[in-house]
Design a protein around this motif. Sequence first.
Motif, PDB file in Angstrom:
ATOM      1  N   GLU A 180       0.840  -1.188   0.000  1.00 24.68           N
ATOM      2  CA  GLU A 180       0.000   0.000   0.000  1.00 24.68           C
ATOM      3  C   GLU A 180       0.883   1.248   0.000  1.00 24.68           C
ATOM      4  OE1 GLU A 180      -2.750  -0.153   3.242  1.00 24.68           O
ATOM      5  OE2 GLU A 180      -3.874  -1.803   2.342  1.00 24.68           O
ATOM      6  N   MET A 181       0.429   2.252  -0.710  1.00 27.29           N
ATOM      7  CA  MET A 181       1.168   3.516  -0.796  1.00 27.29           C
ATOM      8  C   MET A 181       1.427   4.071   0.604  1.00 27.29           C
ATOM      9  SD  MET A 181       1.505   4.101  -4.076  1.00 27.29           S
ATOM     10  CE  MET A 181       1.880   5.838  -4.164  1.00 27.29           C
ATOM     11  N   ASN A 182       0.384   4.078   1.446  1.00 24.59           N
ATOM     12  CA  ASN A 182       0.521   4.679   2.772  1.00 24.59           C
ATOM     13  C   ASN A 182       1.513   3.939   3.659  1.00 24.59           C
ATOM     14  OD1 ASN A 182      -0.942   2.420   3.533  1.00 24.59           O
ATOM     15  ND2 ASN A 182      -2.814   3.547   3.978  1.00 24.59           N
ATOM     16  N   SER A 183       1.724   2.653   3.421  1.00 28.54           N
ATOM     17  CA  SER A 183       2.678   1.909   4.247  1.00 28.54           C
ATOM     18  C   SER A 183       4.120   2.252   3.884  1.00 28.54           C
ATOM     19  CB  SER A 183       2.452   0.401   4.115  1.00 28.54           C
ATOM     20  OG  SER A 183       2.902  -0.075   2.872  1.00 28.54           O
ATOM     21  N   ARG A 184       4.340   2.741   2.687  1.00 27.59           N
ATOM     22  CA  ARG A 184       5.700   3.112   2.253  1.00 27.59           C
ATOM     23  C   ARG A 184       6.025   4.567   2.581  1.00 27.59           C
ATOM     24  NH1 ARG A 184       8.660   0.697  -1.672  1.00 27.59           N
ATOM     25  NH2 ARG A 184      10.205   1.176  -0.107  1.00 27.59           N
ATOM     26  N   THR A 185       4.991   5.432   2.668  1.00 25.35           N
ATOM     27  CA  THR A 185       5.242   6.863   2.840  1.00 25.35           C
ATOM     28  C   THR A 185       5.000   7.367   4.262  1.00 25.35           C
ATOM     29  OG1 THR A 185       2.980   7.365   2.151  1.00 25.35           O
ATOM     30  CG2 THR A 185       4.675   7.377   0.429  1.00 25.35           C
ATOM     31  N   LYS A 186       4.481   6.529   5.150  1.00 24.56           N
ATOM     32  CA  LYS A 186       4.202   7.031   6.506  1.00 24.56           C
ATOM     33  C   LYS A 186       5.499   7.430   7.212  1.00 24.56           C
ATOM     34  CE  LYS A 186       3.812   2.376   8.478  1.00 24.56           C
ATOM     35  NZ  LYS A 186       2.914   1.468   9.164  1.00 24.56           N
ATOM     36  N   SER A 187       5.378   8.373   8.144  1.00 18.75           N
ATOM     37  CA  SER A 187       6.576   8.926   8.782  1.00 18.75           C
ATOM     38  C   SER A 187       7.174   8.010   9.842  1.00 18.75           C
ATOM     39  CB  SER A 187       6.268  10.297   9.384  1.00 18.75           C
ATOM     40  OG  SER A 187       5.219  10.191  10.317  1.00 18.75           O
ATOM     41  N   GLU A 188       6.347   7.218  10.522  1.00 21.76           N
ATOM     42  CA  GLU A 188       6.874   6.308  11.535  1.00 21.76           C
ATOM     43  C   GLU A 188       6.800   4.868  11.048  1.00 21.76           C
ATOM     44  OE1 GLU A 188       5.854   6.736  15.601  1.00 21.76           O
ATOM     45  OE2 GLU A 188       5.442   8.876  15.364  1.00 21.76           O
ATOM     46  N   ARG A 189       7.930   4.191  11.094  1.00 17.11           N
ATOM     47  CA  ARG A 189       8.066   2.790  10.719  1.00 17.11           C
ATOM     48  C   ARG A 189       7.510   2.481   9.329  1.00 17.11           C
ATOM     49  NH1 ARG A 189       8.393  -0.994  15.616  1.00 17.11           N
ATOM     50  NH2 ARG A 189       7.864  -2.429  13.979  1.00 17.11           N
ATOM     51  N   PRO A 190       8.009   3.180   8.300  1.00 12.93           N
ATOM     52  CA  PRO A 190       7.546   2.881   6.944  1.00 12.93           C
ATOM     53  C   PRO A 190       8.039   1.502   6.506  1.00 12.93           C
ATOM     54  CG  PRO A 190       9.408   4.364   6.866  1.00 12.93           C
ATOM     55  CD  PRO A 190       9.046   4.209   8.316  1.00 12.93           C
ATOM     56  N   LYS A 191       7.273   0.854   5.654  1.00 12.72           N
ATOM     57  CA  LYS A 191       7.634  -0.472   5.159  1.00 12.72           C
ATOM     58  C   LYS A 191       8.627  -0.341   4.019  1.00 12.72           C
ATOM     59  CE  LYS A 191       4.429  -2.612   7.571  1.00 12.72           C
ATOM     60  NZ  LYS A 191       4.659  -3.364   8.724  1.00 12.72           N
ATOM     61  N   GLY A 192       9.560  -1.273   3.984  1.00 14.40           N
ATOM     62  CA  GLY A 192      10.537  -1.325   2.906  1.00 14.40           C
ATOM     63  C   GLY A 192      10.415  -2.655   2.187  1.00 14.40           C
ATOM     64  N   CYS A 193      11.466  -3.045   1.525  1.00 15.78           N
ATOM     65  CA  CYS A 193      11.490  -4.303   0.789  1.00 15.78           C
ATOM     66  C   CYS A 193      11.390  -5.473   1.770  1.00 15.78           C
ATOM     67  CB  CYS A 193      12.788  -4.413  -0.009  1.00 15.78           C
ATOM     68  SG  CYS A 193      13.042  -6.028  -0.768  1.00 15.78           S
ATOM     69  N   PRO A 194      10.392  -6.347   1.603  1.00 15.80           N
ATOM     70  CA  PRO A 194      10.255  -7.471   2.534  1.00 15.80           C
ATOM     71  C   PRO A 194      11.397  -8.473   2.428  1.00 15.80           C
ATOM     72  CG  PRO A 194       8.646  -7.642   0.766  1.00 15.80           C
ATOM     73  CD  PRO A 194       9.333  -6.315   0.613  1.00 15.80           C
ATOM     74  N   LYS A 195      11.972  -8.604   1.255  1.00 14.78           N
ATOM     75  CA  LYS A 195      13.082  -9.546   1.097  1.00 14.78           C
ATOM     76  C   LYS A 195      14.318  -9.030   1.835  1.00 14.78           C
ATOM     77  CE  LYS A 195      15.622 -12.229  -2.272  1.00 14.78           C
ATOM     78  NZ  LYS A 195      15.894 -12.495  -3.675  1.00 14.78           N
ATOM     79  N   CYS A 196      14.621  -7.767   1.697  1.00 17.58           N
ATOM     80  CA  CYS A 196      15.774  -7.191   2.395  1.00 17.58           C
ATOM     81  C   CYS A 196      15.567  -7.170   3.908  1.00 17.58           C
ATOM     82  CB  CYS A 196      16.044  -5.770   1.912  1.00 17.58           C
ATOM     83  SG  CYS A 196      16.729  -5.684   0.249  1.00 17.58           S
ATOM     84  N   ALA A 197      14.339  -6.976   4.353  1.00 18.70           N
ATOM     85  CA  ALA A 197      14.055  -6.920   5.794  1.00 18.70           C
ATOM     86  C   ALA A 197      14.405  -8.232   6.473  1.00 18.70           C
ATOM     87  CB  ALA A 197      12.597  -6.584   6.027  1.00 18.70           C
ATOM     88  N   HIS A 198      14.176  -9.346   5.800  1.00 21.82           N
ATOM     89  CA  HIS A 198      14.472 -10.651   6.389  1.00 21.82           C
ATOM     90  C   HIS A 198      15.942 -11.020   6.237  1.00 21.82           C
ATOM     91  CE1 HIS A 198      10.356 -11.434   7.330  1.00 21.82           C
ATOM     92  NE2 HIS A 198      10.003 -11.183   6.095  1.00 21.82           N
ATOM     93  N   ASN A 199      16.644 -10.313   5.394  1.00 18.92           N
ATOM     94  CA  ASN A 199      18.049 -10.625   5.170  1.00 18.92           C
ATOM     95  C   ASN A 199      18.973  -9.496   5.608  1.00 18.92           C
ATOM     96  OD1 ASN A 199      17.473 -13.105   3.933  1.00 18.92           O
ATOM     97  ND2 ASN A 199      16.960 -12.074   2.042  1.00 18.92           N
ATOM     98  N   ALA A 200      18.516  -8.703   6.580  1.00 18.99           N
ATOM     99  CA  ALA A 200      19.353  -7.601   7.049  1.00 18.99           C
ATOM    100  C   ALA A 200      20.661  -8.167   7.594  1.00 18.99           C
ATOM    101  CB  ALA A 200      18.624  -6.819   8.130  1.00 18.99           C
TER     102      ALA A 200
END
Length: 168
Positions: A58-78
């Motif tokens: 969702e657009m709002n999940s990427r642009t929100k100011s607190e805890r915006p969502k990023g790439c799910p693949k990169c998040a699991h492979n940080a």
Amino acid sequence: MRTGPKGKPFLEWCAENGKRGERLANEFREELPTELTKASNYKAKWKCLKCKHVWRAEMNSRTKSERPKGCPKCAHNAPASKTKNFLAWCEKKGELGKKLSREYVDKDKPPTAVTYASHYRALWKCGRCSHEWRTRVADRTKSVRPTGCPECNPPGTNRYTKKRERVD
């Protein structure tokens, strides 16, 4: 595509938000970004600039100011770092951390090479019965119902499950 009743146009928001806005504009993979607002619930297509993974969010999940969502693949492979790794996590967790760091016996990846939330299936050795098994690091470190030795805690007999006695 719906923009919603209110909200700043996505491209205008990107232009006002520096490097973050520029990155999101470059990751955006829809044909008509001018029709969408930054707060829209529309699930747009995105392509990560780092790993090239494509997903919908969702657009709002990427642009929100607190805890915006990023790439799910990169998040699991940080990647693990000096301050963000399994061993550093153990040092902050008292007795539980000491127990888990003793039970971590994986030779392929040292405890400093994985994070406490890693999906890597590490090798563990029970401090009570010496049984060895593989399970995800995240499953051992989660705050609610972490996993333990499968020999000492067979499925259906963990401390969270109460068996009812049958009354005839």
